[in-house]
Scaffold this motif. Structure first.
Motif, PDB file in Angstrom:
ATOM      1  N   MET A   1       0.836  -1.088  -0.132  1.00 27.64           N
ATOM      2  CA  MET A   1       0.049   0.129   0.018  1.00 27.64           C
ATOM      3  C   MET A   1       0.883   1.099  -0.010  1.00 27.64           C
ATOM      4  SD  MET A   1      -3.033   1.217   2.576  1.00 27.64           S
ATOM      5  CE  MET A   1      -4.239   0.023   1.758  1.00 27.64           C
ATOM      6  N   PRO A   2       0.608   2.369  -0.776  1.00 23.12           N
ATOM      7  CA  PRO A   2       1.539   3.481  -0.797  1.00 23.12           C
ATOM      8  C   PRO A   2       1.432   4.104   0.388  1.00 23.12           C
ATOM      9  CG  PRO A   2      -0.228   3.274  -2.667  1.00 23.12           C
ATOM     10  CD  PRO A   2      -0.636   1.895  -1.724  1.00 23.12           C
ATOM     11  N   ARG A   3       2.499   4.861   0.615  1.00 22.28           N
ATOM     12  CA  ARG A   3       2.735   5.766   1.878  1.00 22.28           C
ATOM     13  C   ARG A   3       3.279   6.987   1.768  1.00 22.28           C
ATOM     14  NH1 ARG A   3       6.420   1.986   5.594  1.00 22.28           N
ATOM     15  NH2 ARG A   3       6.657   4.066   6.810  1.00 22.28           N
ATOM     16  N   PRO A   4       2.885   8.138   2.372  1.00 20.37           N
ATOM     17  CA  PRO A   4       3.386   9.338   2.179  1.00 20.37           C
ATOM     18  C   PRO A   4       4.945   9.452   2.583  1.00 20.37           C
ATOM     19  CG  PRO A   4       1.766   9.482   4.303  1.00 20.37           C
ATOM     20  CD  PRO A   4       1.936   8.011   3.581  1.00 20.37           C
ATOM     21  N   LYS A   5       5.662  10.241   1.991  1.00 18.43           N
ATOM     22  CA  LYS A   5       7.032  10.223   2.136  1.00 18.43           C
ATOM     23  C   LYS A   5       7.415  10.765   3.523  1.00 18.43           C
ATOM     24  CE  LYS A   5       8.665  11.545  -2.316  1.00 18.43           C
ATOM     25  NZ  LYS A   5       9.381  12.445  -3.278  1.00 18.43           N
ATOM     26  N   SER A   6       6.330  11.507   4.071  1.00 14.06           N
ATOM     27  CA  SER A   6       6.684  11.997   5.409  1.00 14.06           C
ATOM     28  C   SER A   6       6.563  10.816   6.641  1.00 14.06           C
ATOM     29  CB  SER A   6       5.615  12.840   5.941  1.00 14.06           C
ATOM     30  OG  SER A   6       4.302  12.656   5.689  1.00 14.06           O
ATOM     31  N   SER A   7       6.024   9.509   6.304  1.00 14.89           N
ATOM     32  CA  SER A   7       6.112   8.622   7.147  1.00 14.89           C
ATOM     33  C   SER A   7       7.261   7.767   7.454  1.00 14.89           C
ATOM     34  CB  SER A   7       4.727   7.432   6.740  1.00 14.89           C
ATOM     35  OG  SER A   7       5.328   6.988   5.669  1.00 14.89           O
ATOM     36  N   PHE A   8       8.279   8.196   6.369  1.00 11.36           N
ATOM     37  CA  PHE A   8       9.577   7.560   6.579  1.00 11.36           C
ATOM     38  C   PHE A   8      10.523   8.269   7.260  1.00 11.36           C
ATOM     39  CE2 PHE A   8       7.674   5.674   2.816  1.00 11.36           C
ATOM     40  CZ  PHE A   8       7.820   4.380   2.947  1.00 11.36           C
ATOM     41  N   ASP A   9      11.521   7.812   8.122  1.00 14.17           N
ATOM     42  CA  ASP A   9      12.787   8.644   8.837  1.00 14.17           C
ATOM     43  C   ASP A   9      13.495   9.258   7.950  1.00 14.17           C
ATOM     44  OD1 ASP A   9      11.238   7.901  11.296  1.00 14.17           O
ATOM     45  OD2 ASP A   9      12.494   6.147  11.606  1.00 14.17           O
ATOM     46  N   ARG A  10      13.893   8.454   6.771  1.00 19.96           N
ATOM     47  CA  ARG A  10      15.026   8.975   5.962  1.00 19.96           C
ATOM     48  C   ARG A  10      14.639   8.489   4.670  1.00 19.96           C
ATOM     49  NH1 ARG A  10      21.084   6.438   5.842  1.00 19.96           N
ATOM     50  NH2 ARG A  10      20.125   4.466   5.749  1.00 19.96           N
ATOM     51  N   LEU A  11      15.085   9.554   3.567  1.00 19.64           N
ATOM     52  CA  LEU A  11      14.952   9.125   2.244  1.00 19.64           C
ATOM     53  C   LEU A  11      16.248   9.228   1.587  1.00 19.64           C
ATOM     54  CD1 LEU A  11      11.870  11.206   1.221  1.00 19.64           C
ATOM     55  CD2 LEU A  11      11.854   8.593   1.763  1.00 19.64           C
ATOM     56  N   ARG A  12      16.606   8.140   0.619  1.00 16.16           N
ATOM     57  CA  ARG A  12      18.008   8.135  -0.001  1.00 16.16           C
ATOM     58  C   ARG A  12      18.009   8.253  -1.267  1.00 16.16           C
ATOM     59  NH1 ARG A  12      20.656   2.974   2.238  1.00 16.16           N
ATOM     60  NH2 ARG A  12      18.444   2.296   1.855  1.00 16.16           N
ATOM     61  N   PRO A  13      19.015   8.741  -1.839  1.00 18.63           N
ATOM     62  CA  PRO A  13      18.768   8.766  -3.485  1.00 18.63           C
ATOM     63  C   PRO A  13      18.914   7.224  -3.710  1.00 18.63           C
ATOM     64  CG  PRO A  13      20.847   9.920  -2.576  1.00 18.63           C
ATOM     65  CD  PRO A  13      20.024   9.444  -1.757  1.00 18.63           C
ATOM     66  N   PHE A  14      18.312   7.144  -5.019  1.00 19.92           N
ATOM     67  CA  PHE A  14      18.338   5.605  -5.558  1.00 19.92           C
ATOM     68  C   PHE A  14      19.633   5.602  -6.589  1.00 19.92           C
ATOM     69  CE2 PHE A  14      16.799   2.428  -8.331  1.00 19.92           C
ATOM     70  CZ  PHE A  14      16.452   1.436  -7.498  1.00 19.92           C
ATOM     71  N   GLN A  15      20.561   4.868  -6.286  1.00 20.87           N
ATOM     72  CA  GLN A  15      21.745   4.793  -6.913  1.00 20.87           C
ATOM     73  C   GLN A  15      22.289   3.372  -7.227  1.00 20.87           C
ATOM     74  OE1 GLN A  15      24.357   7.109  -4.373  1.00 20.87           O
ATOM     75  NE2 GLN A  15      23.889   8.995  -5.704  1.00 20.87           N
ATOM     76  N   PHE A  16      22.542   2.811  -8.174  1.00 18.53           N
ATOM     77  CA  PHE A  16      23.098   1.361  -8.455  1.00 18.53           C
ATOM     78  C   PHE A  16      24.499   1.640  -8.437  1.00 18.53           C
ATOM     79  CE2 PHE A  16      19.054   0.914 -11.091  1.00 18.53           C
ATOM     80  CZ  PHE A  16      18.798  -0.037 -10.184  1.00 18.53           C
ATOM     81  N   ARG A  17      25.131   0.566  -7.660  1.00 18.26           N
ATOM     82  CA  ARG A  17      26.586   0.356  -7.660  1.00 18.26           C
ATOM     83  C   ARG A  17      27.159  -0.041  -8.762  1.00 18.26           C
ATOM     84  NH1 ARG A  17      27.603  -3.345  -2.598  1.00 18.26           N
ATOM     85  NH2 ARG A  17      29.489  -2.983  -3.138  1.00 18.26           N
ATOM     86  N   GLU A  18      28.299   0.234  -9.351  1.00 20.77           N
ATOM     87  CA  GLU A  18      29.207  -0.209 -10.552  1.00 20.77           C
ATOM     88  C   GLU A  18      29.591  -1.547 -10.646  1.00 20.77           C
ATOM     89  OE1 GLU A  18      29.480   1.605 -13.252  1.00 20.77           O
ATOM     90  OE2 GLU A  18      28.512   3.223 -12.325  1.00 20.77           O
ATOM     91  N   PRO A  19      29.403  -2.384 -11.463  1.00 19.70           N
ATOM     92  CA  PRO A  19      29.390  -3.762 -11.524  1.00 19.70           C
ATOM     93  C   PRO A  19      31.073  -4.230 -11.125  1.00 19.70           C
ATOM     94  CG  PRO A  19      28.361  -3.222 -13.348  1.00 19.70           C
ATOM     95  CD  PRO A  19      28.695  -2.022 -12.875  1.00 19.70           C
ATOM     96  N   GLY A  20      31.997  -3.289 -11.467  1.00 22.92           N
ATOM     97  CA  GLY A  20      33.401  -3.610 -10.829  1.00 22.92           C
ATOM     98  C   GLY A  20      33.484  -3.331  -9.669  1.00 22.92           C
ATOM     99  N   ASP A  21      32.523  -2.619  -8.957  1.00 20.28           N
ATOM    100  CA  ASP A  21      32.827  -2.394  -7.431  1.00 20.28           C
ATOM    101  C   ASP A  21      32.120  -3.532  -6.537  1.00 20.28           C
ATOM    102  OD1 ASP A  21      33.972  -0.096  -7.970  1.00 20.28           O
ATOM    103  OD2 ASP A  21      31.929   1.158  -7.649  1.00 20.28           O
TER     104      ASP A  21
END
Length: 87
Positions: A1-21
């Protein structure tokens, strides 16, 4: 079920790690092992099926996003998973 952003303590950028890492140059992995590595776990860590399913939800898009940097090997047997590594 969808939730409002304000219900989360922390929001982080969505980033993928590099395959070589994440992957070693000379090693091939199953998608399950890659899922563990993406979370900083040992690839042989035992997980319950529910946790493994969640990790696969992260690993599969990462693999698709980085497909040009990956290669794969056919499974040894029909009931075995394939293996993936750096191209």
């Amino acid at each position: 079920m969808p939730r409002p952003k304000s219900s989360f303590d922390r929001l982080r950028p969505f980033q993928f790690r590099e395959p070589g890492d994440v992957l070693d140059d000379d090693t091939m992995y199953t998608v399950y092992e890659i899922a563990r590595l993406l979370q900083g776990l040992d690839p042989e860590t035992e997980l319950d099926i529910e946790t493994e399913d969640v990790l696969l939800d992260w690993a599969i898009p990462w693999m698709v996003t980085n497909a040009e940097e990956l290669c794969f090997a056919d499974p040894v047997a029909d009931d075995e998973p394939g293996h993936y590594g750096l191209a």
